[in-house]
Design a protein around this motif. Structure first.
Motif, PDB file in Angstrom:
ATOM      1  N   ASP A  24      15.715  35.885  13.431  1.00  0.00           N
ATOM      2  CA  ASP A  24      14.634  36.572  14.156  1.00  0.00           C
ATOM      3  C   ASP A  24      14.439  36.001  15.559  1.00  0.00           C
ATOM      4  N   ARG A  25      15.001  34.819  15.821  1.00  0.00           N
ATOM      5  CA  ARG A  25      14.979  34.225  17.168  1.00  0.00           C
ATOM      6  C   ARG A  25      16.399  34.085  17.702  1.00  0.00           C
ATOM      7  N   LEU A  26      17.298  34.892  17.184  1.00  0.00           N
ATOM      8  CA  LEU A  26      18.721  34.830  17.549  1.00  0.00           C
ATOM      9  C   LEU A  26      19.255  33.402  17.466  1.00  0.00           C
ATOM     10  N   ASN A  27      18.768  32.685  16.435  1.00  0.00           N
ATOM     11  CA  ASN A  27      19.217  31.324  16.115  1.00  0.00           C
ATOM     12  C   ASN A  27      18.912  30.309  17.224  1.00  0.00           C
ATOM     13  N   VAL A  63      24.176  31.028  18.850  1.00  0.00           N
ATOM     14  CA  VAL A  63      22.874  30.404  19.109  1.00  0.00           C
ATOM     15  C   VAL A  63      22.450  30.863  20.503  1.00  0.00           C
ATOM     16  N   ALA A  64      21.297  31.532  20.602  1.00  0.00           N
ATOM     17  CA  ALA A  64      20.857  32.084  21.894  1.00  0.00           C
ATOM     18  C   ALA A  64      20.199  31.035  22.785  1.00  0.00           C
ATOM     19  N   GLY A  65      20.342  29.764  22.425  1.00  0.00           N
ATOM     20  CA  GLY A  65      19.884  28.706  23.331  1.00  0.00           C
ATOM     21  C   GLY A  65      18.769  27.867  22.757  1.00  0.00           C
ATOM     22  N   ALA A  66      18.227  27.020  23.616  1.00  0.00           N
ATOM     23  CA  ALA A  66      17.017  26.289  23.256  1.00  0.00           C
ATOM     24  C   ALA A  66      15.901  27.314  23.078  1.00  0.00           C
ATOM     25  N   ASP A  67      14.858  26.920  22.372  1.00  0.00           N
ATOM     26  CA  ASP A  67      13.767  27.854  22.080  1.00  0.00           C
ATOM     27  C   ASP A  67      12.839  27.967  23.297  1.00  0.00           C
ATOM     28  N   ILE A  68      12.941  29.113  23.977  1.00  0.00           N
ATOM     29  CA  ILE A  68      12.206  29.283  25.241  1.00  0.00           C
ATOM     30  C   ILE A  68      10.697  29.316  24.994  1.00  0.00           C
ATOM     31  N   GLY A  69      10.298  29.923  23.880  1.00  0.00           N
ATOM     32  CA  GLY A  69       8.870  29.965  23.543  1.00  0.00           C
ATOM     33  C   GLY A  69       8.307  28.556  23.403  1.00  0.00           C
ATOM     34  N   TYR A  70       9.077  27.673  22.798  1.00  0.00           N
ATOM     35  CA  TYR A  70       8.644  26.286  22.637  1.00  0.00           C
ATOM     36  C   TYR A  70       8.675  25.539  23.976  1.00  0.00           C
ATOM     37  N   MET A  71       9.736  25.825  24.767  1.00  0.00           N
ATOM     38  CA  MET A  71       9.967  25.021  25.986  1.00  0.00           C
ATOM     39  C   MET A  71       9.005  25.297  27.109  1.00  0.00           C
ATOM     40  N   LYS A  72       8.481  26.522  27.139  1.00  0.00           N
ATOM     41  CA  LYS A  72       7.933  26.993  28.411  1.00  0.00           C
ATOM     42  C   LYS A  72       6.763  26.166  28.934  1.00  0.00           C
ATOM     43  N   GLN A 132      25.995  29.509  30.477  1.00  0.00           N
ATOM     44  CA  GLN A 132      24.952  28.507  30.762  1.00  0.00           C
ATOM     45  C   GLN A 132      23.947  29.231  31.650  1.00  0.00           C
ATOM     46  N   THR A 133      22.962  29.828  31.000  1.00  0.00           N
ATOM     47  CA  THR A 133      22.078  30.795  31.671  1.00  0.00           C
ATOM     48  C   THR A 133      20.785  30.177  32.207  1.00  0.00           C
ATOM     49  N   GLU A 134      20.694  28.845  32.130  1.00  0.00           N
ATOM     50  CA  GLU A 134      19.409  28.191  32.405  1.00  0.00           C
ATOM     51  C   GLU A 134      18.867  28.451  33.798  1.00  0.00           C
ATOM     52  N   ASP A 136      18.394  30.936  35.571  1.00  0.00           N
ATOM     53  CA  ASP A 136      17.444  32.047  35.694  1.00  0.00           C
ATOM     54  C   ASP A 136      16.131  31.791  34.955  1.00  0.00           C
ATOM     55  N   LEU A 137      16.063  30.623  34.294  1.00  0.00           N
ATOM     56  CA  LEU A 137      14.785  30.195  33.711  1.00  0.00           C
ATOM     57  C   LEU A 137      14.155  29.119  34.592  1.00  0.00           C
ATOM     58  N   GLY A 138      14.810  28.852  35.720  1.00  0.00           N
ATOM     59  CA  GLY A 138      14.267  27.847  36.640  1.00  0.00           C
ATOM     60  C   GLY A 138      14.605  26.421  36.243  1.00  0.00           C
TER      61      GLY A 138
HETATM   62  N1  COA Z   1      14.376  31.271  22.563  1.00  0.00           N
HETATM   63  C1  COA Z   1      13.389  31.842  21.858  1.00  0.00           C
HETATM   64  N2  COA Z   1      13.415  33.113  21.429  1.00  0.00           N
HETATM   65  C2  COA Z   1      14.518  33.820  21.719  1.00  0.00           C
HETATM   66  C3  COA Z   1      15.591  33.289  22.451  1.00  0.00           C
HETATM   67  C4  COA Z   1      15.491  31.933  22.878  1.00  0.00           C
HETATM   68  N3  COA Z   1      16.471  31.329  23.545  1.00  0.00           N
HETATM   69  N4  COA Z   1      16.542  34.244  22.605  1.00  0.00           N
HETATM   70  C5  COA Z   1      16.072  35.338  21.980  1.00  0.00           C
HETATM   71  N5  COA Z   1      14.846  35.085  21.444  1.00  0.00           N
HETATM   72  C6  COA Z   1      14.003  35.996  20.689  1.00  0.00           C
HETATM   73  C7  COA Z   1      13.418  37.085  21.586  1.00  0.00           C
HETATM   74  O1  COA Z   1      12.257  36.617  22.249  1.00  0.00           O
HETATM   75  C8  COA Z   1      13.118  38.174  20.574  1.00  0.00           C
HETATM   76  O2  COA Z   1      11.911  37.867  19.922  1.00  0.00           O
HETATM   77  P1  COA Z   1      10.863  39.073  19.568  1.00  0.00           P
HETATM   78  O3  COA Z   1      11.609  39.917  18.562  1.00  0.00           O
HETATM   79  O4  COA Z   1       9.698  38.345  18.977  1.00  0.00           O
HETATM   80  O5  COA Z   1      10.599  39.786  20.841  1.00  0.00           O
HETATM   81  C9  COA Z   1      14.244  38.021  19.560  1.00  0.00           C
HETATM   82  O6  COA Z   1      14.770  36.710  19.739  1.00  0.00           O
HETATM   83  C10 COA Z   1      15.361  39.003  19.795  1.00  0.00           C
HETATM   84  O7  COA Z   1      15.762  38.907  21.144  1.00  0.00           O
HETATM   85  P2  COA Z   1      15.803  40.153  22.155  1.00  0.00           P
HETATM   86  O8  COA Z   1      15.732  39.629  23.546  1.00  0.00           O
HETATM   87  O9  COA Z   1      14.800  41.167  21.753  1.00  0.00           O
HETATM   88  O10 COA Z   1      17.252  40.715  21.814  1.00  0.00           O
HETATM   89  P3  COA Z   1      18.245  41.487  22.801  1.00  0.00           P
HETATM   90  O11 COA Z   1      19.363  41.900  21.922  1.00  0.00           O
HETATM   91  O12 COA Z   1      17.536  42.500  23.601  1.00  0.00           O
HETATM   92  O13 COA Z   1      18.761  40.353  23.816  1.00  0.00           O
HETATM   93  C11 COA Z   1      19.618  38.198  24.467  1.00  0.00           C
HETATM   94  C12 COA Z   1      19.454  39.246  23.350  1.00  0.00           C
HETATM   95  C13 COA Z   1      20.308  36.977  23.844  1.00  0.00           C
HETATM   96  C14 COA Z   1      20.492  38.801  25.571  1.00  0.00           C
HETATM   97  C15 COA Z   1      18.244  37.819  25.031  1.00  0.00           C
HETATM   98  O14 COA Z   1      17.391  37.518  23.949  1.00  0.00           O
HETATM   99  C16 COA Z   1      18.263  36.605  25.918  1.00  0.00           C
HETATM  100  O15 COA Z   1      18.663  36.724  27.070  1.00  0.00           O
HETATM  101  N6  COA Z   1      17.809  35.445  25.407  1.00  0.00           N
HETATM  102  C17 COA Z   1      17.653  34.230  26.171  1.00  0.00           C
HETATM  103  C18 COA Z   1      18.976  33.574  26.411  1.00  0.00           C
HETATM  104  C19 COA Z   1      18.829  32.348  27.239  1.00  0.00           C
HETATM  105  O16 COA Z   1      18.538  32.341  28.402  1.00  0.00           O
HETATM  106  N7  COA Z   1      19.101  31.208  26.575  1.00  0.00           N
HETATM  107  C20 COA Z   1      19.129  29.938  27.211  1.00  0.00           C
HETATM  108  C21 COA Z   1      17.966  29.109  26.790  1.00  0.00           C
HETATM  109  S1  COA Z   1      18.255  27.425  27.284  1.00  0.00           S
END
Ligand code: COA
Length: 258
Positions: A24-27, A63-72, A132-134, A136-138
């Protein structure tokens, strides 16, 4: 076996599979998940895993990365602790005494890419997207990306990937040397399982020595690296697997390793 909420650890013969399981958090990796990974690595080691597969649950993400919700909202000291934890996990993967293969089955962004970088080998499915998409998160990569990425792909490509925060497909990642192989989505699990099984059948002590020596390759001068290699190499003489491997060759038969 331990019971974690956001990861799974399973064994098939001598191969362990660690699956990050937070679809649910894309791991994405929160603190609990990172701590669970540390425990699972310990467990895989004490169970004697001869190869470890690291992958993500579900269809979409490694793994879609570190948890942005936690980090922000982290303060600098809190961010420091999160970086230390991420570094520790990546270092433990790198030091795991058997090969670790990343099966990149979808998005591998930020900390997800960094987790894969700490593995010995990386195989991506055709629909994987890596970066390495960081930026764009600043922020910048904080779990090893600024150090391991240039070692793997070279300085120019690493700068491009980190400066632009580019999200590249599996084929481009392969061209950059960021992954070693790309396979069809529906073949990833079998391909990686075969690879891991083959590694698990190799002589364990020699493989661990090879990993240890290779891990030193970027860390030391050539002279001390060669000294390290000599010590590891000669230390293998007298082991069961060295005697068996060489006897089997001389006797023209298949070796039976420990
Ligand atoms: N941290 C926390 N939550 C994350 C996350 C992350 N890195 N990546 C995805 N999620 C969550 C989303 O907030 C969403 O939650 P919601 O259903 O409560 O809204 C859920 O996972 C699904 O992601 P969503 O963005 O809706 O899926 P998508 O298919 O449209 O896009 C990505 C997928 C991976 C392209 C997009 O989620 C993304 O760009 N994520 C961040 C990647 C990133 O910058 N990671 C580096 C962190 S260091």
């Amino acid at each position: 076996m331990s019971d974690w909420e956001t990861i799974r650890l399973s064994f098939a013969d001598d191969v362990a599979t660690l699956t990050v399981d937070r679809p649910d958090r894309l791991n994405a990796l929160n603190v609990d998940t990172l701590e669970a990974i540390e425990e699972a690595l310990d467990e895989a080691e004490s169970e004697g895993a001869r190869a470890l597969i690291l992958t993500g649950a579900g269809e979409d993400a490694f793994v879609a990365g570190a948890d942005i919700g936690y980090m922000k909202d982290l303060s600098t000291p809190e961010a420091q602790a999160y970086a230390e934890l991420g570094h520790r996990v990546a270092n433990e993967i790198e030091a795991f005494p058997a090969p670790v293969v990343a099966a990149i089955n979808g998005y591998a962004f930020g900390g997800g890419c960094e987790l894969a970088l700490a593995c010995d080998l990386r195989v991506a499915s055709e629909d994987a997207v890596i970066g390495q998409t960081e930026i764009d998160l600043g922020i910048v990569p904080g779990w090893g990306g600024t150090q391991r990425l240039p070692r793997l792909v070279g300085d120019e490509i690493a700068r491009r990937l980190i400066f632009f925060g580019e999200r590249i497909d599996a084929q481009d990642a392969h061209e950059h040397g960021l992954v070693g192989a790309v396979v069809a989505d529906d073949q990833l699990d079998d391909h990686v399982a075969d690879l891991a099984e083959e590694l698990a059948a190799k002589p364990r002590t020699a493989l661990a020595a090879a990993k240890e020596a290779l891990n030193q390759a970027h860390e030391t001068s050539l002279e001390s690296g060669l000294r390290y290699e000599r010590r590891l190499w000669s230390g293998l003489f007298g082991t069961h697997d060295q005697r068996e491997g060489m006897d089997a060759f001389v006797e023209d038969r298949e070796p039976e390793f420990e």
